[in-house]
Motif scaffolding. Structure first.
Motif, PDB file in Angstrom:
ATOM      1  N   GLN A 257       0.805  -1.217   0.000  1.00 24.76           N
ATOM      2  CA  GLN A 257       0.000   0.000   0.000  1.00 24.76           C
ATOM      3  C   GLN A 257       0.843   1.275   0.000  1.00 24.76           C
ATOM      4  OE1 GLN A 257      -3.701  -0.358   2.383  1.00 24.76           O
ATOM      5  NE2 GLN A 257      -2.854  -2.273   3.151  1.00 24.76           N
ATOM      6  N   ARG A 258       2.160   1.127  -0.214  1.00 24.11           N
ATOM      7  CA  ARG A 258       3.036   2.305  -0.325  1.00 24.11           C
ATOM      8  C   ARG A 258       3.960   2.136  -1.519  1.00 24.11           C
ATOM      9  NH1 ARG A 258       2.763   1.635   5.232  1.00 24.11           N
ATOM     10  NH2 ARG A 258       2.043   3.442   6.396  1.00 24.11           N
ATOM     11  N   SER A 259       4.254   3.245  -2.187  1.00 29.59           N
ATOM     12  CA  SER A 259       5.071   3.174  -3.397  1.00 29.59           C
ATOM     13  C   SER A 259       6.462   3.745  -3.157  1.00 29.59           C
ATOM     14  CB  SER A 259       4.393   3.951  -4.537  1.00 29.59           C
ATOM     15  OG  SER A 259       5.172   3.904  -5.699  1.00 29.59           O
TER      16      SER A 259
END
Length: 336
Positions: free
Chosen positions: A105-107
């Motif tokens: 859920q994080r890039s």
């Protein structure tokens, strides 16, 4: 050789609560009500080089908190952590050169620039030579089938395309240890299969150690021989997945579809000589027998049930890992 060494690891957070009303708000200016929340509770863990370990548990069990301590993002409240022979918090700059991390859920890619530009920036960050980058990344790009995506901005990629690029970005420096936190969340079946196949290949070729947290237990079954099961911050099982399947819950399910309505008490009455639990199926007049025993016991149970009730269909299934985990949480097992 242990790549991860954790002993009595603990992480506590302070949670503040507000009093109600104007008077309560005024009192909060001077004194605050707070309580200590223990997210990770004195866990000990060792992971050997080349292992693929599933780190699983319900929401709030402490999985992501553990990963963040192992990667140096969070500092433990107490305990000892050694990863790749280093303390993640005290040797951070040197340490991050030896790990890859993918948070579902994080890039780690820059949103508005082309994927290949993000790769080039990360190449500089990790001080990867042109020769090593060209050799290694050519194979990664081909295997993950992201060649056509390299000149596109990240914001124009679908979720599946972005996750394949995220995985490639984590492997630019070919790290010996890879942390994956929900890497297949929201992805379709074909993309999941590509990612699983790729992870198996890098584990086989480079002996890359992988610690995987996921709610998709099909990922665990496809990739991991060993699972670590977490509940309320404590490890409640650490061992082989096949042992968990064999020892904790009955290994087979028999799905009976009856021609008429049948009560649970009637089924229990005809199966008193078997170690079996009955639960209602998804369809009308369907009951599922979870039986502990060999094929002979299953055959005798089926004969006994069919002797007393008319059957329209029957089939035998292995209990899924998802159901095993659910049963463990529902029935409760001793911590340790």
């Amino acid at each position: 050789m242990n790549v991860i060494e954790v002993k009595d690891l603990r992480k506590e957070f302070t949670s503040y609560s507000s009093r109600s009303g104007l008077k309560g708000a005024f009192r909060d200016l001077f004194t605050r009500n707070y309580k200590i929340l223990r997210a990770v509770d004195d866990i000990s863990l060792q992971v050997k080089q080349g292992e693929m370990v599933g780190y699983i548990g319900e929401n709030g069990a402490g999985k992501s908190t553990t990963i963040k301590m192992l990667t140096g993002i969070l500092t433990p409240t107490s305990g000892e952590v050694m990863v790749n022979g280093m303390n993640p918090h005290k040797e951070r700059e040197k340490f991050v050169q030896t790990i890859g991390v993918v948070f579902g859920q994080r890039s780690q890619l820059w949103w508005d620039i082309a994927v290949q530009e993000s790769f080039r920036l990360l190449k500089k960050v990790y001080k990867v030579s042109d020769e090593d980058y060209d050799t290694h990344m050519k194979e990664v790009i081909e295997t993950l089938e992201i060649g056509p995506l390299l000149d596109k901005p990240v914001r124009k990629l679908s979720l599946g395309q972005r996750m394949r690029c995220e995985l490639a970005a984590a492997l630019i420096h070919n790290p010996p240890l890879l942390f994956l936190d929900e890497p297949t969340i929201g992805l379709d079946v074909l993309v999941k299969m590509k990612i699983r196949g790729f992870l198996k290949e890098i584990n086989r070729k480079y002996k890359t150690t992988i610690l995987l947290t996921t709610h998709d237990l099909a990922d665990i079954e496809a990739l991991c021989e060993r699972v670590v099961l977490l509940d309320e911050g404590s490890i409640i099982y650490d061992g082989r997945l096949d042992e968990l399947q064999k020892n904790w819950v009955e290994g087979k399910q028999v799905h009976f579809e009856f021609q008429h309505a049948v009560e649970k008490s009637q089924l229990e009455e005809v199966s008193t000589h078997f170690d079996v639990k009955w639960r209602c199926g998804e369809r009308e007049n369907q009951w599922i027998a979870m039986i502990d025993g060999d094929d002979d016991a299953i055959s005798k149970l089926m004969s006994q049930v069919m002797l007393h009730h008319s059957i329209s269909d029957v089939k035998i299934n292995r209990v899924s890992t998802e159901e095993i985990i659910r049963n463990i949480y529902e029935e409760g097992i001793n911590h340790g």
